[in-house]
Design a protein around this motif. Structure first.
Motif, short mmCIF file in Angstrom:
data_model
loop_
_atom_site.label_atom_id
_atom_site.label_comp_id
_atom_site.label_asym_id
_atom_site.label_seq_id
_atom_site.Cartn_x
_atom_site.Cartn_y
_atom_site.Cartn_z
N LEU A 1 0.99 -1.21 0.00
CA LEU A 1 0.08 -0.02 0.09
C LEU A 1 1.09 1.35 -0.02
O LEU A 1 0.59 2.08 -0.59
N GLU A 2 1.85 1.26 0.82
CA GLU A 2 2.81 2.33 0.88
C GLU A 2 3.39 2.51 -0.60
O GLU A 2 3.44 3.72 -0.93
N GLU A 3 3.81 1.52 -1.30
CA GLU A 3 4.51 1.57 -2.58
C GLU A 3 3.53 2.24 -3.69
O GLU A 3 3.89 2.96 -4.38
N ARG A 4 2.14 1.49 -3.55
CA ARG A 4 1.22 2.22 -4.55
C ARG A 4 0.94 3.54 -4.20
O ARG A 4 0.79 4.48 -5.17
N ILE A 5 0.63 4.07 -3.03
CA ILE A 5 0.38 5.53 -2.84
C ILE A 5 1.78 6.44 -3.17
O ILE A 5 1.43 7.35 -3.69
N THR A 6 2.67 5.82 -2.93
CA THR A 6 4.21 6.63 -3.26
C THR A 6 4.09 6.76 -4.77
O THR A 6 4.42 8.03 -5.23
N LEU B 1 3.25 15.00 -8.06
CA LEU B 1 4.35 16.04 -7.40
C LEU B 1 5.41 16.39 -8.19
O LEU B 1 5.98 15.49 -9.05
N SER B 2 5.80 17.55 -8.07
CA SER B 2 6.99 18.00 -8.64
C SER B 2 8.06 17.52 -8.24
O SER B 2 8.16 17.01 -7.12
N PRO B 3 9.22 17.26 -9.10
CA PRO B 3 10.45 16.72 -8.34
C PRO B 3 11.07 17.31 -7.30
O PRO B 3 11.27 16.55 -6.15
N SER B 4 10.93 18.83 -6.88
CA SER B 4 11.30 19.40 -5.54
C SER B 4 10.41 18.93 -4.53
O SER B 4 10.74 18.74 -3.41
N ARG B 5 9.01 18.85 -4.70
CA ARG B 5 8.08 18.15 -3.73
C ARG B 5 8.50 16.64 -3.22
O ARG B 5 8.57 16.55 -2.12
N ILE C 1 11.49 16.46 -0.75
CA ILE C 1 10.94 16.74 0.60
C ILE C 1 10.60 15.50 1.19
O ILE C 1 10.84 14.86 2.30
N PHE C 2 9.55 14.74 0.24
CA PHE C 2 8.88 13.65 0.99
C PHE C 2 9.63 12.12 0.64
O PHE C 2 8.95 11.36 0.38
N HIS C 3 10.97 12.32 0.85
CA HIS C 3 11.75 11.17 0.38
C HIS C 3 11.19 9.82 0.67
O HIS C 3 10.78 9.53 1.81
N GLY C 4 10.97 9.01 -0.37
CA GLY C 4 10.54 7.57 0.16
C GLY C 4 9.11 7.61 0.32
O GLY C 4 8.23 8.24 -0.42
N THR C 5 8.61 6.72 1.41
CA THR C 5 7.34 6.50 1.50
C THR C 5 6.62 7.28 2.60
O THR C 5 5.77 6.92 3.11
N ARG C 6 7.50 8.40 3.14
CA ARG C 6 7.02 9.05 4.17
C ARG C 6 5.67 9.54 4.16
O ARG C 6 4.83 9.50 5.23
N VAL D 1 -3.96 18.82 0.86
CA VAL D 1 -3.50 18.75 -0.33
C VAL D 1 -2.44 19.95 -0.75
O VAL D 1 -1.65 19.89 -1.23
N SER D 2 -2.89 21.16 0.01
CA SER D 2 -2.13 22.26 -0.36
C SER D 2 -0.85 22.16 0.69
O SER D 2 0.04 22.62 0.04
N LEU D 3 -0.72 21.53 1.64
CA LEU D 3 0.42 21.18 2.13
C LEU D 3 1.14 20.43 1.45
O LEU D 3 2.56 20.52 1.40
N ILE D 4 0.68 19.31 0.98
CA ILE D 4 1.59 18.28 0.23
C ILE D 4 2.16 18.91 -1.23
O ILE D 4 3.27 18.97 -1.48
N LEU D 5 1.31 19.82 -1.73
CA LEU D 5 1.71 20.58 -2.89
C LEU D 5 2.81 21.72 -2.74
O LEU D 5 3.17 22.32 -3.59
N GLY D 6 2.72 22.22 -1.40
CA GLY D 6 3.60 23.19 -1.02
C GLY D 6 2.99 24.67 -1.39
O GLY D 6 3.53 25.48 -1.72
N GLU D 7 1.80 24.66 -0.90
CA GLU D 7 0.89 25.82 -1.07
C GLU D 7 0.31 26.20 0.25
O GLU D 7 -0.70 26.15 0.56
#
Length: 199
Positions: free
Chosen positions: A128-133, A140-144, A147-152, A186-192
């Motif tokens: 599930l972690e792999e699918r969601i990742t 997400l953009s490469p810069s985002r 920040i969320f390295h791996g499955t965090r 959504v906004s937090l993950i997108l960096g807004e």
């Protein structure tokens, strides 16, 4: 002499268990009730499954895999990243916790009472972690993503899913997670952050 396993007996056990788990939950469902509903002896039940947890895993894993496949198909239909992320979070936090009378809560009940000898299997949560990742990587953009390295972030979303599953079980008639909370995440993950605070 080894006992011959019959597909129809196994299927009857699984059908009975699914109905009982869905109606009253894992904790309140005894193996005796499952065997009675399936029309088999409790001893015969152990020919097919090692434990009640084994029965639940057998039911839960294909259920969750099918549900995530539907979610992936739904997300593929959404044209923009914000909408895709909203669809993902809404499904994890609102839809899945309430489906099948809160079926996902059964795994929460099972794992909260499991012992080391109960053979906990992390394969499904890892999948599930792999699918969601993978879904997040498509949004997400490469810069985002950096920040969320791996499955965090997937782990955080799954922990919230677990919490909402418990909440739905305890208060099924109460309002679930609201749109503003979903939009804020959504906004937090997108960096807004400006949009997150307005949500």
């Amino acid at each position: 002499m080894a006992q011959i396993k019959k597909t129809e007996v196994r299927d009857a056990i699984l059908a009975a268990a699914f109905e009982l788990f869905s109606a009253q939950g894992y904790s309140a469902t005894a193996l005796t009730a499952i065997s009675k509903a399936a029309g088999v002896s409790k001893a015969n039940l152990y020919v097919y499954f090692d434990s009640k947890l084994d029965i639940l895993y057998t039911l839960y894993e294909p259920w969750m895999r099918a549900r995530i496949a539907r979610l992936e198909a739904d997300i593929a239909q959404v044209p923009d990243s914000r909408g895709k992320l909203r669809t993902l979070i809404r499904a994890l936090w609102r839809d899945i916790p309430s489906e099948e009378n809160g079926f996902v809560n059964n795994i929460m009940q099972a794992l909260s009472s499991a012992l080391p000898v109960d053979q906990y299997r992390p394969t499904l949560v890892n999948w599930l972690e792999e699918r969601i990742t993978a879904l997040l990587e498509s949004m997400l953009s490469p810069s985002r993503l950096k920040i969320f390295h791996g499955t965090r972030i997937a782990q955080i979303l799954i922990m919230a899913l677990d919490g909402y599953a418990i909440h739905y079980h305890l208060r099924p008639k109460e309002d679930d997670v609201d749109d503003a909370s979903i939009e804020a995440m959504v906004s937090l993950i997108l960096g807004e952050p400006g949009r997150a605070s307005r949500g």
